[in-house]
Design a protein around this motif. Structure first.
Motif: not given
Lengths: 362, 362, 362, 362
Positions: C266, C273, D108, D311, C275
């Motif tokens: 991420f 947010i 998520y 992340s 990836t």
């Protein structure tokens, strides 16, 4: 979901009162079943209007066009689709109809739900006209049930205070019911017709009760709890416009009958287990016991009346008096008789399709 | 299918009367909804037996164990599962029960359907005990509806010939209904209790009618045809054992009321569109109109009675006289009141989940 | 059930290749959504045959007639029904076709399943022609998704050994895909067309792979387990005739990639947010993560070829050599591109309808 | 809906990784089918962890408690319910896990969908642990299929680049597959185990491919379009966590094979119609042709790895580096083999239940 029904078959009904066509698709039907188109037409004619003086004079020809699923008179395993073209299609502006909802109709609830996008012309998808495709599907199921020895018949049990005889719950005379104005007692029928004519003369309308029987059903059809025969029949019967009540066997009267009188005792007749009475209407624990399935359906008076009624203008939010012109069907109960039969036939045939599993249980 | 219900939520009920446990799974519930376990227990206690002299003395503790779907008092989005362990589990040989079916029970139909493999002990999956997991699901839905201002209440409208008052259809007093023996008129309630006690003394049983109201529902809930509010409520209500009748608004009485009196005229009160009467029970075209949804449910007399009854021995195919020993619940109607509320709550909550689509329609 | 799809919408497809008409009903669609009929026709034209030399020359006009559900260019909340009348309707006796099933077609399995009652003409309900009504439904869903900013595009990834470029998984260029012979690399496209022409000249046929991308999907769409995005897309994609493979993201290549490389790390870009890679094809735990959903679909070679093939005469139970005359589509992959888009659009729109529940979860 | 599956049976799976229990209900199963509990336990043990050095050492005892639906070793017609109590139940505060989602997991997407109310502990409802109740249902279906002569077996086709032999598509050796580390070629199996051990040593993980075969299926099972065997298998297979690809027969290779080679010609062997090859994987037009059904399933590498990953902290919206402690299963493919078999068994048994209609078609 909305206009779909069935666990084993899948019935989907579409169309609006004044759209190009109404119709239905029926999926999940085995291949190789015969469909007698002429007999189906006779069945559809029973709900057609304009045939006599106690009904609306508007003349429709409900002649279904079969688009798929039937080849050379037999089902071919593919989904069956059939449509009826509307003669009175939408023309002109019906939007003013949206502004003042008719009491007793779905005009207001449709407006709230669809925010003004609903097809208001002639009641749109909420029109009683949508029972025609229901009768196409039901008329076919009725034929397939008859092949198995399962017969369905209904009659007018009451119009206003005028009551017909009840079916014999042990042996309902489903075949002998007249088809034009279906009652068991012709005298009661005449009283009902007079009552309807009076309502028409007064610009008013009346409701009534239909009793329906399914004879020849084997024991063991249906599933426990929400898949029971009552649950399945109830879901489709309450899909018929204007239905406000439904009960099975002695129904609401069961409140007053002690268990010692309402329990149906068993006995053996000709080597077969039968019950000595049929208070349960042929169903126990949601499953048929081999006795006739019997139920009654209450229809409210047709909401279309000529008398002045109070409504509101949704646009201006003012109270207004509404007077609806034109001739209306003062009582839809006679025409609803084949519709109830059709709904019952679909529910029962659906249950029987599912019941093929049952045979493995033995 | 059978013991599953719901279009948007999926309720699955399992268990047999004398098996290790009964329970339910409830899938499709949004995350973040609070569940008050204590309040749920109080609701379940309303259907528990053995609390007074007009009910069966058998003592159960229906304390559900929540297995999944709820974390720290809130739904977590995963399916909710809850079970109740049975205290009276299966022991000894119940097979002789299969040989002589009890009249009025599902013993015979289960035997035909399942070919002898059914769990006959205590009625198995057909037992009224299965309404306990229905009340777990319904008790939760009731809480979530209350959060939205939607309140559900029911009362005993009749036991035998003893009748209670009707709800005010424009403003049903759902909160003021007593919880122990729920009636509107306490005097009528005393007459009912006396009537039940007499039936018990005679080794007999009695049925009755329950009236249920849903207040605070917005307009626009429900779908046309088979997805209408009546259809959805009917499917689940008829899944309750012993139900034999169901009607909405003025219901079966609508047969006798002309359209000019049964149509609910509109008016404007405090800037809101309301109907001046509520004969339709809050539903038009299957869709709520913002008025209270009102319906009545008829329960037959409990089939378990001490009097001698006629049955047949399925093995020997001989007619026999059956006398059932032990104390029985002479009337399940008082205990069925929360069950009707639970069923209504599940049906309404299911419809509201589906109705999230409706908001996009505006 | 068979030719129905959907959890929140209900799609029902009907018709046989040489029956009077093919069509679809689409229930559960909100009211007030615009339908651009011209744009829909353009979409349908993309799957029409006879437009060039690498396709079958048979000329159909797939102009749908909308029977219900759309009024003045907007959905009205009632089920949508649309049909296409078949020009080449059934005439003459096709029964001899039933005797010798064509290899690679559903002739034999239909014969076993429907016992000779199936509509054998032109493949009946199994014909690729039934993807036309799928494109009617899908074309509408595509328009409604575009209104939300969700765009769906597909291209030919491979025909035989000729391969196109892959979509950029982080930002698939769904709009720039050519519509006539949709590839990303025009040179690869020319090689594919040559390859198809060679197959045609040899009386043979070829298969291929289509890659499809859904861009603009918000995170949070889909349900756990069997209601996941992959499950829902898979059910409808495998309903397209000739599909034999489907994978998501890096798909089958994931077998060879260690977790340290296949996990999508991420990061935060512009406060959102995202990836850093999109190996998962935009789906984790069955639920969208906000990245493009990407999948590939494998189509087998069209089974209709001119070469001699071995079959059996089902009547005489003798092995026979079958030679099928006439010109055939040597590769259906180019015409299948809009069909894959349509299927994806239906699956995604169905999930989004269900996801209205999700918004309450926040 | 989400965690429910089936058209004729209804499977509902519930539970979270660290909740009190996980389990399933299975409704719609005929009465009178035997259930061998010991054999079921053996089947469940095949997916249990901690049995060797290429798997996670965490020790669970997946011993299901059957709550309903089975009496004296036979199904009784009522819904089957079974649970497995979790040993490692939720304790302590897992909320910090919600703040930093693990790449490759559903952390998520669950957070977006359920808004923080999801059960984050151990992956909650998204945990691979939920495949245990899938195996309870599938293990039973597998027994019932075996009674009919239908056998299901699967093996590891590939781990990373290490490949096993393929099944013989005409006669897959489903019985001879080893159960501990199921491969056809033991040497390939050793290479795979070494490959997994290397990944573990590196703190990394690997994916793989499973091939599954269903032998002994009669022709005529399945429905057209969305009810086809591929569609039904695909929906359930994609419900297994980590599945990213699925194809049937020669699958993706069909893109490169001309119709003259991929069509399966017919011939007659021992008076039975068979195909000479099985490129279609036993399915044509969605319906079985009597040849073995064969498909392959791609699993991505386990997302749980020890290596550092990028992340974001959802609370502070900062990018962070995540290192996950503890020992993880470096490859779930070996344990997934019985899960794939279970899923296939459920899908096939569901189709066969529906197919009882077919027998009436002959």
């Amino acid at each position: 979901m909305s206009s779909t029904y069935g666990e084993n078959l899948k019935l989907s009904i579409f169309g609006q009162s004044h759209g190009p066509a109404i119709g239905m698709t029926l999926d999940g039907i085995p291949a190789g079943l015969p469909v007698d188109v002429e007999k189906l037409q006779e069945f559809l004619n029973r709900r057609a209007p304009g045939q006599n003086d106690w009904s609306t004079p508007r003349k429709e020809e409900d002649r279904p066009e079969i688009l798929s699923g039937i080849v050379d008179g037999f089902t071919c395993g593919a989904p069956i689709a059939a449509i009826i073209h509307n003669k009175n299609t939408r023309s002109g502006d019906y939007n003013n109809l949206k502004d003042v909802p008719r009491p007793g109709h779905a005009d207001y609830t449709a407006q709230v739900k669809y925010g003004g996008f609903q097809d208001a012309a002639g009641g749109g998808h909420f029109s009683g006209r949508l029972t025609a495709p229901l009768c196409i599907a039901g008329g076919m199921c009725k034929q397939w049930l008859e092949e198995m020895g399962i017969r369905i018949g209904a009659h007018i049990l009451a119009i206003g205070e005028c009551g017909d005889l009840y079916f014999d719950p042990m042996d309902p005379e489903v075949e002998s019911v007249g088809k034009d104005f279906p009652v068991l007692d012709e005298e009661a029928g005449q009283a009902m017709r007079d009552f309807i004519s009076q309502a028409r003369a007064a610009g008013d309308s009346v409701g009534g009760i239909i009793e329906c029987a399914v004879a020849g059903l084997p024991a063991g059809i249906g599933e426990p709890m929400f898949g029971g025969v009552e649950s399945r029949i109830a879901q489709i019967i309450y899909g018929i416009p204007a239905v406000k009540g439904l009960d099975f066997g002695i129904g609401f009267d069961c409140a007053c009958v002690p268990g010692s009188q309402s329990n149906d005792d068993f006995s053996i007749v000709d080597g077969q287990i039968v019950t000595q009475t049929n208070n349960a209407g042929g169903i126990q624990g949601g499953i048929t016991n081999g006795m006739p399935v019997i139920f009654t359906v209450a229809f409210k008076a047709t909401p279309s009346i000529s008398c002045a009624q109070q409504s509101v203008n949704l646009k201006t939010m003012e109270e207004v008096t509404l007077e609806i012109k034109g001739r209306h069907d003062p009582c839809i109960v006679p025409r609803a008789v084949p519709v109830v039969e059709a709904a019952a036939a679909i529910a029962i045939y659906d249950l029987i399709l599912g019941n093929t599993q049952t045979s493995r249980r033995k």
